[in-house]
Design a protein around this motif. Structure first.
Motif, PDB file in Angstrom:
ATOM      1  N   SER A  79     -11.993   1.077   0.341  1.00 11.38           N
ATOM      2  CA  SER A  79     -11.007   0.183   0.856  1.00 11.38           C
ATOM      3  C   SER A  79     -10.426  -0.358  -0.522  1.00 11.38           C
ATOM      4  O   SER A  79     -11.177  -0.880  -1.215  1.00 11.38           O
ATOM      5  CB  SER A  79     -11.630  -0.870   1.950  1.00 11.38           C
ATOM      6  OG  SER A  79     -10.840  -1.922   2.224  1.00 11.38           O
ATOM      7  N   TYR A  80      -8.942  -1.057  -0.229  1.00  9.97           N
ATOM      8  CA  TYR A  80      -8.367  -1.631  -1.240  1.00  9.97           C
ATOM      9  C   TYR A  80      -7.845  -2.865  -1.057  1.00  9.97           C
ATOM     10  O   TYR A  80      -7.197  -3.283  -1.868  1.00  9.97           O
ATOM     11  CB  TYR A  80      -6.972  -0.484  -1.564  1.00  9.97           C
ATOM     12  CG  TYR A  80      -7.642   1.086  -2.068  1.00  9.97           C
ATOM     13  CD1 TYR A  80      -8.546   1.201  -2.983  1.00  9.97           C
ATOM     14  CD2 TYR A  80      -7.149   2.054  -1.201  1.00  9.97           C
ATOM     15  CE1 TYR A  80      -8.880   2.417  -3.101  1.00  9.97           C
ATOM     16  CE2 TYR A  80      -7.431   3.330  -1.450  1.00  9.97           C
ATOM     17  CZ  TYR A  80      -8.330   3.461  -2.427  1.00  9.97           C
ATOM     18  OH  TYR A  80      -9.084   4.748  -2.798  1.00  9.97           O
ATOM     19  N   VAL A  81      -8.259  -3.279   0.147  1.00 10.25           N
ATOM     20  CA  VAL A  81      -7.945  -4.811   0.469  1.00 10.25           C
ATOM     21  C   VAL A  81      -8.172  -5.967  -0.597  1.00 10.25           C
ATOM     22  O   VAL A  81      -7.416  -6.396  -1.031  1.00 10.25           O
ATOM     23  CB  VAL A  81      -8.595  -5.194   1.725  1.00 10.25           C
ATOM     24  CG1 VAL A  81      -8.213  -6.676   2.140  1.00 10.25           C
ATOM     25  CG2 VAL A  81      -8.162  -4.065   2.867  1.00 10.25           C
ATOM     26  N   LEU A  82      -9.566  -5.781  -1.213  1.00 10.12           N
ATOM     27  CA  LEU A  82      -9.881  -6.852  -2.113  1.00 10.12           C
ATOM     28  C   LEU A  82      -9.010  -6.489  -3.394  1.00 10.12           C
ATOM     29  O   LEU A  82      -8.565  -7.404  -3.973  1.00 10.12           O
ATOM     30  CB  LEU A  82     -11.331  -6.725  -2.323  1.00 10.12           C
ATOM     31  CG  LEU A  82     -11.785  -7.779  -3.330  1.00 10.12           C
ATOM     32  CD1 LEU A  82     -11.637  -9.328  -2.828  1.00 10.12           C
ATOM     33  CD2 LEU A  82     -13.433  -7.634  -3.590  1.00 10.12           C
ATOM     34  N   MET A  83      -9.259  -5.485  -3.791  1.00  4.37           N
ATOM     35  CA  MET A  83      -8.445  -4.979  -5.147  1.00  4.37           C
ATOM     36  C   MET A  83      -7.095  -5.422  -5.400  1.00  4.37           C
ATOM     37  O   MET A  83      -6.436  -5.694  -6.013  1.00  4.37           O
ATOM     38  CB  MET A  83      -8.893  -3.570  -5.633  1.00  4.37           C
ATOM     39  CG  MET A  83     -10.196  -3.162  -5.788  1.00  4.37           C
ATOM     40  SD  MET A  83     -10.442  -1.527  -6.625  1.00  4.37           S
ATOM     41  CE  MET A  83     -10.333  -0.563  -5.068  1.00  4.37           C
ATOM     42  N   LEU A 118       4.028  -2.881   0.095  1.00  5.79           N
ATOM     43  CA  LEU A 118       2.849  -2.035  -0.239  1.00  5.79           C
ATOM     44  C   LEU A 118       1.517  -1.963   0.766  1.00  5.79           C
ATOM     45  O   LEU A 118       0.950  -1.004   0.958  1.00  5.79           O
ATOM     46  CB  LEU A 118       2.377  -1.792  -1.675  1.00  5.79           C
ATOM     47  CG  LEU A 118       3.553  -1.186  -2.544  1.00  5.79           C
ATOM     48  CD1 LEU A 118       2.928  -1.163  -4.043  1.00  5.79           C
ATOM     49  CD2 LEU A 118       4.060  -0.079  -2.042  1.00  5.79           C
ATOM     50  N   PRO A 119       1.068  -3.092   1.300  1.00  5.82           N
ATOM     51  CA  PRO A 119      -0.128  -3.246   2.128  1.00  5.82           C
ATOM     52  C   PRO A 119      -0.233  -2.347   3.285  1.00  5.82           C
ATOM     53  O   PRO A 119      -0.937  -1.763   3.564  1.00  5.82           O
ATOM     54  CB  PRO A 119      -0.069  -4.731   2.544  1.00  5.82           C
ATOM     55  CG  PRO A 119       0.554  -5.387   1.324  1.00  5.82           C
ATOM     56  CD  PRO A 119       1.724  -4.388   0.765  1.00  5.82           C
ATOM     57  N   GLU A 124      -4.131   1.143   4.683  1.00  4.22           N
ATOM     58  CA  GLU A 124      -4.169   2.023   5.669  1.00  4.22           C
ATOM     59  C   GLU A 124      -3.695   1.587   7.100  1.00  4.22           C
ATOM     60  O   GLU A 124      -2.571   0.682   7.378  1.00  4.22           O
ATOM     61  CB  GLU A 124      -5.560   2.647   5.985  1.00  4.22           C
ATOM     62  CG  GLU A 124      -5.837   3.195   4.693  1.00  4.22           C
ATOM     63  CD  GLU A 124      -7.307   3.915   4.716  1.00  4.22           C
ATOM     64  OE1 GLU A 124      -7.939   4.244   5.747  1.00  4.22           O
ATOM     65  OE2 GLU A 124      -7.964   3.695   3.557  1.00  4.22           O
ATOM     66  N   ASP A 125      -4.407   1.527   8.185  1.00  3.78           N
ATOM     67  CA  ASP A 125      -4.040   0.892   9.648  1.00  3.78           C
ATOM     68  C   ASP A 125      -4.616  -0.341   9.569  1.00  3.78           C
ATOM     69  O   ASP A 125      -4.812  -1.023  10.808  1.00  3.78           O
ATOM     70  CB  ASP A 125      -4.851   1.951  10.700  1.00  3.78           C
ATOM     71  CG  ASP A 125      -4.109   3.335  10.611  1.00  3.78           C
ATOM     72  OD1 ASP A 125      -2.970   3.507  10.240  1.00  3.78           O
ATOM     73  OD2 ASP A 125      -4.862   4.432  10.871  1.00  3.78           O
ATOM     74  N   ASN A 126      -5.190  -0.945   8.588  1.00  2.00           N
ATOM     75  CA  ASN A 126      -5.801  -2.445   8.874  1.00  2.00           C
ATOM     76  C   ASN A 126      -4.671  -3.312   8.967  1.00  2.00           C
ATOM     77  O   ASN A 126      -4.246  -4.361   7.930  1.00  2.00           O
ATOM     78  CB  ASN A 126      -6.732  -2.767   7.594  1.00  2.00           C
ATOM     79  CG  ASN A 126      -7.763  -3.685   7.932  1.00  2.00           C
ATOM     80  OD1 ASN A 126      -7.501  -4.582   8.714  1.00  2.00           O
ATOM     81  ND2 ASN A 126      -8.776  -3.649   7.126  1.00  2.00           N
TER      82      ASN A 126
END
Length: 449
Positions: A79-83, A118-119, A124-126
Motif C-alpha cells: 500500500s502506498y497511502v502512508l508513503m 495522483l491519489p 487504488e480503489d481506496n
C-alpha cells in the motif's frame, strides 16, 4: 508501446506483471512520481548550491534522501497511502518554502495541485483516503494561489523564468505520464479481452457442436405420428432440451424442457438432464409418467449438486392414439382438433398439479393427463422463447398467430407447418430481439392404414 512498458517494469523489477491490475498501476505511478521528484530535487540541490540559495539547498538534501528511500521501498510495498502522504507533506512544505523565497512567479504551488490528483491512481480503489486527501491539497493549492509572494532572494529574471518553465514542464510531464498509463491500461485490457473473447467464442462453438451432435436424431419417425421439431439457441448453446424416446415394448415418448438461464452453463445442465430422462423413461415402462417425473426430479436435484439451475418441461408417453402427458411448470401446449378445425390450450390436468424440476425443498405435485387424438389431430409444444414472443402491440404469438397458422394449414405435413411457424415468428416479432432459446415440436396423428 509494449517495449516501453517492459522497460518501465524492468526498472520496477516486475517484468511479468500485468499493467492493468490496480496495484501495478499504483506502483507504476508512485514509482515514476517519486523517481521524477528525486531527479528534480537532485537538480535543484545542485542549482541552489551554485546560486547560494542555502535555505533551499539544505531543504533539498532532505528531499533527495526522502525520495531515494521511497524509490527503494515502493516496488516492495503493498500500500502506498502512508508513503505518498509523507511525500505529499514534503512537497507541500517544500513548494510553499520555495515560493516564499523565490516568489509566486516561479509556479511552485502547482505541484501541490498535482499531488492532489495522483491519489486516485496511487491509492487504488481506496476512496476513503483519496477524496479527503484531494480536498485538503486542493484547498492548500487555492490558498497559495491567492497569495502573491514577492521574491526574497535576488536572482536574474531569466533564471526565474527558467525555473518557471522547468516547473511547468515537469507538471506537464506528470499529466502525460497519467495519460500514458491509462492508454497502456486500455490497450492491454482490449488485447486481453480480445484474446478472452476469441477463446470464449471457440469454446461456445465447440460446446454447440457437441450439443448438436448429442441431440442429433437420425431417421427419426414414430409409427403413427408425423413429427417435426425446431431449435434455435440464443447464444450458440441451448438451454432447451428436446428429445424422443422409444422403449423395447414399443412405447414412444417426447420430452421438451427448458433449463433456467441460457448459454454454456444451462447447456451443460441439459446434457446431464437428458441422460437422466432417457434412463428413467426406458427403465420405468410399467410406472405412470408422473412417477417417472418424480424420480427425474429427485435425480436432477441430487446429481447437479450446488448448481442453481432448475427447469420446467413436459414429458409425454405415446401409446397408439393416446398420449400420457405430465406438465412440470411448462407453458401449456396447444392441441388442434381436426373435426372442429380449432386449436385449444391444453391446460393443467388437476387443480393441485404443479411444480418445477430441480429445486430442492420445493413442493411438487406431478399429475398424468391422458389425451386421445384422432386422425389429423395435433399437439404443438414450445418453450418460453416462443411463448414470450409478442408483436409491437404486445399480443402473444402463441395466443393469436400460431393457432391461425395451424387451423389454416392443417392439411400440410408437420414439417411444412413448422416452416410456416418459424417464418411467422420472425415476421410477428418484427425488430424485437429474441431473448431466450426457442424450441417447437409438432406431433400430428397420421391417418390409419
Amino acid at each position: 508501446m509494449l517495449d516501453l512498458k517492459n522497460m518501465v517494469f524492468d526498472i520496477l523489477g516486475k517484468q511479468q506483471k500485468k499493467v492493468f491490475s490496480a496495484h501495478d498501476r499504483a506502483t507504476l505511478v508512485a514509482f515514476s512520481a517519486c523517481f521524477l521528484a528525486l531527479l528534480y530535487h537532485a537538480t535543484a540541490f545542485v542549482f541552489f548550491g551554485i546560486f547560494r540559495v542555502y535555505t533551499l539547498f539544505i531543504s533539498n538534501i532532505f528531499s533527495v534522501s526522502l525520495f531515494t528511500a521511497l524509490c527503494i521501498l515502493i516496488p516492495k510495498a503493498k500500500s502506498y497511502v502512508l508513503m505518498y502522504t509523507v511525500a505529499s507533506v514534503e512537497v507541500i512544505y517544500h513548494q510553499i518554502l520555495a515560493e516564499y523565497i523565490l516568489g509566486s512567479y516561479t509556479n511552485f504551488h502547482y505541484f501541490i495541485f498535482l499531488m492532489g490528483l495522483l491519489p486516485f491512481l496511487v491509492f487504488e480503489d481506496n476512496f476513503k483516503y483519496s477524496v479527503p486527501f484531494t480536498i485538503i491539497t486542493t484547498a492548500i493549492f487555492l490558498i497559495t494561489s491567492a497569495i502573491n509572494f514577492k521574491t526574497r532572494f535576488f536572482l536574474h529574471h531569466d533564471i526565474l523564468l527558467a525555473i518557471r518553465m522547468v516547473n511547468t514542464f515537469i507538471g506537464f510531464s506528470m499529466i502525460v505520464l497519467i495519460i500514458f498509463v491509462y492508454i497502456l491500461v486500455v490497450y492491454k485490457i482490449e488485447d486481453e479481452l480480445k484474446k478472452h473473447n476469441d477463446t470464449l467464442e471457440n469454446e461456445i462453438r465447440l460446446a454447440a457442436f457437441i450439443q448438436q451432435n448429442f441431440y442429433k436424431h437420425d431417421n427419426l419417425g414414430f409409427k403413427e405420428w408425423d413429427l417435426s421439431y425446431y431449435n434455435r439457441p440464443l447464444a450458440g448453446v441451448s438451454g432447451d432440451i428436446y428429445d424422443f424416446y422409444e422403449t423395447k415394448n414399443g412405447a414412444e415418448g417426447v420430452g421438451i424442457f427448458d433449463v433456467s438461464g441460457h448459454g454454456i452453463s444451462s447447456g451443460l445442465v441439459t446434457m446431464l438432464v437428458k441422460n437422466i430422462i432417457q434412463q428413467e423413461f426406458s427403465a420405468q415402462e410399467d410406472n405412470e409418467l408422473w412417477e417417472i417425473v418424480n424420480t427425474i426430479n429427485e435425480r436432477v436435484i441430487a446429481e447437479k449438486g450446488k448448481i442453481q439451475n432448475y427447469m420446467t418441461g413436459i414429458l409425454m408417453r405415446i401409446k397408439k392414439n393416446t398420449i400420457e402427458i405430465v406438465n412440470a411448470g411448462h407453458p401449456y401446449p396447444i392441441v388442434y382438433r381436426k373435426t372442429l378445425n380449432k386449436c385449444m390450450v391444453l391446460e393443467k390436468a388437476s387443480e393441485f398439479a404443479g411444480g418445477t424440476i430441480g429445486i430442492a425443498g420445493f413442493p411438487t405435485f406431478f399429475y398424468s393427463q391422458y389425451v386421445d387424438f384422432d386422425e389429423g389431430d395435433e399437439i404443438i409444444l414450445f418453450t418460453d422463447g416462443v411463448s414470450d414472443v409478442t408483436d409491437i402491440d404486445g399480443k402473444r404469438f402463441v395466443a393469436t398467430k400460431l393457432p391461425q397458422i395451424v387451423e389454416e394449414n392443417h392439411d400440410l405435413s408437420a414439417k411444412d407447418q413448422m416452416k410456416l411457424i418459424i417464418h411467422a415468428i420472425k415476421d410477428f416479432r418484427g425488430s424485437k430481439e429474441i431473448k431466450d432459446d426457442m424450441t417447437v415440436i409438432i406431433l400430428k396423428r397420421k391417418a390409419e392404414k
